[in-house]
Design a protein around this motif. Structure first.
Motif, mmCIF file in Angstrom:
data_model
loop_
_atom_site.group_PDB
_atom_site.id
_atom_site.type_symbol
_atom_site.label_atom_id
_atom_site.label_comp_id
_atom_site.label_asym_id
_atom_site.label_seq_id
_atom_site.Cartn_x
_atom_site.Cartn_y
_atom_site.Cartn_z
ATOM 1 N N ASP B 118 0.757 -1.222 -0.009
ATOM 2 C CA ASP B 118 0.026 -0.105 0.129
ATOM 3 C C ASP B 118 0.948 1.199 0.140
ATOM 4 O OD1 ASP B 118 -2.409 -1.758 0.206
ATOM 5 O OD2 ASP B 118 -2.370 -1.361 2.400
ATOM 6 N N TRP B 119 2.163 1.045 -0.262
ATOM 7 C CA TRP B 119 3.044 2.379 -0.449
ATOM 8 C C TRP B 119 2.321 3.505 -1.302
ATOM 9 C CZ3 TRP B 119 5.421 3.841 -4.673
ATOM 10 C CH2 TRP B 119 5.512 3.209 -5.799
ATOM 11 N N GLN B 120 1.538 2.878 -2.355
ATOM 12 C CA GLN B 120 1.237 3.939 -3.507
ATOM 13 C C GLN B 120 0.158 4.709 -2.595
ATOM 14 O OE1 GLN B 120 0.881 0.689 -6.222
ATOM 15 N NE2 GLN B 120 1.795 2.235 -8.050
ATOM 16 N N ASP B 121 -0.679 4.240 -1.919
ATOM 17 C CA ASP B 121 -1.830 5.068 -1.372
ATOM 18 C C ASP B 121 -1.235 6.356 -0.650
ATOM 19 O OD1 ASP B 121 -3.226 3.163 -2.217
ATOM 20 O OD2 ASP B 121 -3.581 2.231 -0.349
ATOM 21 N N LYS B 122 0.205 6.211 0.016
ATOM 22 C CA LYS B 122 0.681 7.215 0.727
ATOM 23 C C LYS B 122 1.547 8.068 -0.158
ATOM 24 C CE LYS B 122 -0.538 6.182 5.085
ATOM 25 N NZ LYS B 122 -0.260 5.230 5.868
ATOM 26 N N ASN B 125 2.258 12.114 0.017
ATOM 27 C CA ASN B 125 1.711 12.524 1.390
ATOM 28 C C ASN B 125 2.543 13.439 2.111
ATOM 29 O OD1 ASN B 125 -0.897 10.990 1.363
ATOM 30 N ND2 ASN B 125 -0.644 10.433 3.253
#
Ligand SMILES: [Zn+2]
Lengths: 306, 219
Positions: B118-122, B125
Motif C-alpha cells: 500500500d505504499w502507493q496510497d501514501k 503524502n
C-alpha cells in the motif's frame, strides 16, 4: 642481496602477521568460576581488530558456558584457546546476547558446540549478516580473514532457566538495546552478563535502540538481586552505578533528540548540541552521540510530524 | 565538474556560505546537510551537489521571499566534497563546501518504502511540524512520502520528486525547490518561513512520473 630480501620478508611477517594479529585475550576472574574478556573502550579499527566488546564464560561442573563469541573467527579461536588455559572442561554451550557483529561473528570457532540465541536474534542475524560482515571487514581489516556468513550455526534458545552442575543460570529475554536482547544471570554469585543492555564508562551504541523499552529493562535490572554486572562494553561494575549511568545517558539522549525534533531543529543543529559535562568521561562519546542522532531522529519525526 | 554544474560562470569561494554535514556519513542513505547563507544579497538560486556522487546534482533552491536556509538528507555513494553554490542576480557564483567521509553504498541501494504494501496510497503524502512565531509560521519542517529511487539500483527505474513550490496564504510563490535523485527516500525538508509572514503554506509540485504533490500546511 638475496639474504637481505629473506630477512626483510621475515621482518615483515613478524610484525604484520604473527605480532599484530593477537587479540591478547586474558581472562579476568569476576567471581568463582566466572570470567570475562575485556574489550577496549574504542571504536572498531584495523588496529584493535574489532576487540571492543566484553565476552565471558562460566565454568560449571558439567562444562563451560560461553557468552558471546567476539567480532571475528580469529577472536573466537583465540578466545577458545584462552578458555582452555583456565579449565580443561569441555565447552558445552554458547549463548549469543544479540545480533550485533562484535558479539557473534566469532561463532565459527565454536561450530562443534550448540550455539543458542533468542529466535528474533537469529532472524536478525539471517537478515543482516551479509551487510554486517562487509562492514566489519571494512572497519577491522585483516583480523576478519576467514570470518564467513554462517547463520546456520545458531539455534533458538527456549529455556529461561537451567541448572548446570553446581550453577543455576537464568536466561532473561528482554529488549531495548535491540528488539531482542539476552542477559545471563548467575544466581549464586549474583553476577549478570547484561550484553549491551548495560554499558559502563563507554557511550551507548544505538543502531537498533528502542529507548522506552530499554529504560524499562534497566528499571527491571535495578530491582534484581545482582551484585556485579559484566556490561557488553566498558568496565565491570557494581550493579547500581552502571545501570544509573546507562539510564542517565539514555534518558538524556531521548530527551534531547525528542525536544530537538519538537522544536524544529534540523539534524545538523541537533548534532551541534552541547553534551553535558557529566558524560564527558564516557569513551567514544562524540562519535556515538552523532551516530545516535542519526539513528533516533527519524523515529521522533514520525512521532511529531502530523 | 564545476563547469557542468555552474555553467562556466565566474566562481568565488566564500565563507558566508555555511554548509554543514556530519564528519562521517553514519547512514549513507540519509546524510543530513544544511545550507545557510549570511550576508550575500540578491540570491537567485542555491545549488547543492556532491562532486563524487554518481549523480552530482542534489538540489536547487530558490529562496524568493524566505531566508536562504534549507536542510534535508541525501544519499551518498562514497566519501565526497559536498558543496553549495550560490548564484546572485548579476550572474556571479559563490561556492562553499565541506568534506564528507563515508563508507558508501547509498546511491546504489534500493529504497525500502516500496517493499511495504500500500505504499502507493501514501505516495506524496505530506506530514509536517510547524513552529509558530506569533501568528506566523517560523521554522517549517515537512516530510514527503516518496521512494526517491535513483535508477542506479538493479532493475529499479528512477522515480523521484522533480520540483515543488512553497506558496504563502495569498498564493504567492515564496520558494522553489528542484530535487534530484540523490535526495533521500521520504525526504524531510526544513525552511525558515519568518519573512513571508504567513499562517499557512501550500506545497505544489510533481515527480518524474507526473504524480502531483498538493498539500496545505498550517499549525
Ligand atoms: Zn550491541
Amino acid at each position: 642481496m638475496r639474504i637481505r630480501r629473506v630477512l626483510l620478508l621475515l621482518l615483515f611477517y613478524n610484525t604484520t602477521f604473527a605480532g599484530a594479529l593477537d587479540y591478547q585475550l586474558t581472562p579476568i576472574k569476576v567471581s568463582d568460576d566466572i570470567y570475562m574478556f575485556k574489550g577496549l573502550k574504542q571504536d572498531f579499527t584495523p588496529s584493535n581488530g574489532g576487540n571492543i566488546v566484553n565476552t565471558g564464560f562460566i565454568v560449571t561442573s558439567q562444562g563451560v558456558v560461553v557468552i558471546d563469541t567476539g567480532p571475528s573467527y580469529l577472536y573466537g579461536k583465540q578466545m577458545r584457546a584462552a578458555i582452555g588455559k583456565v579449565t580443561d572442561k569441555p565447552i558445552i554451550k554458547v549463548l549469543i546476547t544479540h545480533h550485533h557483529p562484535d558479539h557473534f561473528l566469532g561463532s565459527q570457532a565454536f561450530s562443534d558446540v550448540p550455539i543458542y540465541a533468542l529466535s528474533s536474534t537469529i532472524k536478525a542475524i539471517e537478515m543482516e549478516i551479509a551487510s554486517l560482515l562487509t562492514n566489519m571487514y571494512r572497519l577491522a581489516g585483516e583480523w576478519m580473514r576467514g570470518t564467513e556468513e554462517t547463520p546456520e550455526l545458531f539455534q533458538a534458545l527456549n529455556l529461561s532457566e537451567e541448572k548446570l552442575g553446581n550453577h543455576q543460570l537464568q536466561y532473561l529475554s528482554v529488549s531495548g538495546h535491540t528488539n531482542s536482547d539476552l542477559m545471563v544471570y548467575v544466581k549464586e554469585q549474583k553476577v549478570l552478563f547484561s550484553g549491551d543492555v548495560v554499558f559502563y564508562n563507554r557511550a551507548l551504541t544505538t543502531p537498533h535502540a528502542l529507548p522506552t523499552e530499554w529504560l524499562a529493562t534497566l528499571d527491571m535490572i535495578q530491582a534484581m538481586d545482582v551484585d556485579f554486572i559484566v556490561p557488553g562494553h566498558g568496565d565491570i561494575s557494581k550493579r547500581e552505578v552502571a545501570v544509573i549511568q546507562t539510564a542517565d545517558y539514555l534518558n538524556w539522549l531521548e530527551h534531547i533528540i525528542s525536544n530537538a525534533v519538537r522544536d524544529g531543529l534540523d539534524m545538523n543543529e541537533a548534532l551541534n548540541i552541547q553534551i553535558p559535562e557529566r558524560f564527558h568521561g564516557l569513551a567514544v562519546l562524540n562519535a556515538e552521540f552523532s551516530r545516535s542522532v542519526s539513528h533516533l531522529y527519524p523515529a521522533y519525526e514520525e512521532i511529531f510530524f502530523k | 565538474m564545476h563547469e557542468q554544474i555552474l555553467n562556466k560562470e565566474p566562481v568565488v569561494f566564500d565563507d558566508r556560505i555555511n554548509i554543514q554535514v556530519p564528519d562521517f556519513a553514519e547512514d549513507p542513505m540519509n546524510v543530513p546537510v544544511s545550507v545557510e547563507i549570511n550576508g550575500i544579497n540578491d540570491i537567485a538560486e542555491i545549488r547543492v551537489f556532491a562532486d563524487l556522487n554518481p549523480i552530482q546534482k542534489i538540489l536547487v533552491f530558490k529562496p524568493l521571499h524566505i531566508k536562504p536556509y534549507i536542510a534535508f538528507r541525501f544519499k551518498v555513494e562514497q566519501a565526497t566534497p559536498v558543496r553549495a553554490a550560490v548564484k546572485t542576480n548579476d550572474g556571479s557564483w559563490y561556492v562553499g563546501g565541506r568534506w564528507l567521509e563515508a563508507a558508501g553504498g547509498g546511491c546504489t541501494a534500493p529504497g525500502t518504502g516500496t517493499l511495504i504494501p500500500d505504499w502507493q496510497d501514501k505516495l506524496l503524502n505530506v506530514t509536517s511540524r510547524v513552529k509558530m512565531n506569533d501568528a506566523y509560521i517560523g521554522r517549517l519542517r515537512f516530510k514527503i512520502k516518496h521512494p526517491m529511487d535513483t535508477g542506479l539500483a538493479d532493475g529499479i527505474p528512477e522515480f523521484y520528486i522533480k520540483k515543488y513550490a512553497l506558496l504563502d496564504e495569498s498564493k504567492r510563490e515564496i520558494a522553489i525547490v528542484e530535487t534530484f535523485q540523490p535526495v533521500s527516500e521520504d525526504p524531510v525538508f526544513s525552511f525558515d518561513i519568518y519573512d513571508a509572514k504567513t499562517s499557512s503554506i501550500e506545497l505544489i509540485g510533481m515527480d518524474n512520473n507526473g504524480n502531483k504533490l498538493e498539500a496545505l500546511i498550517r499549525q
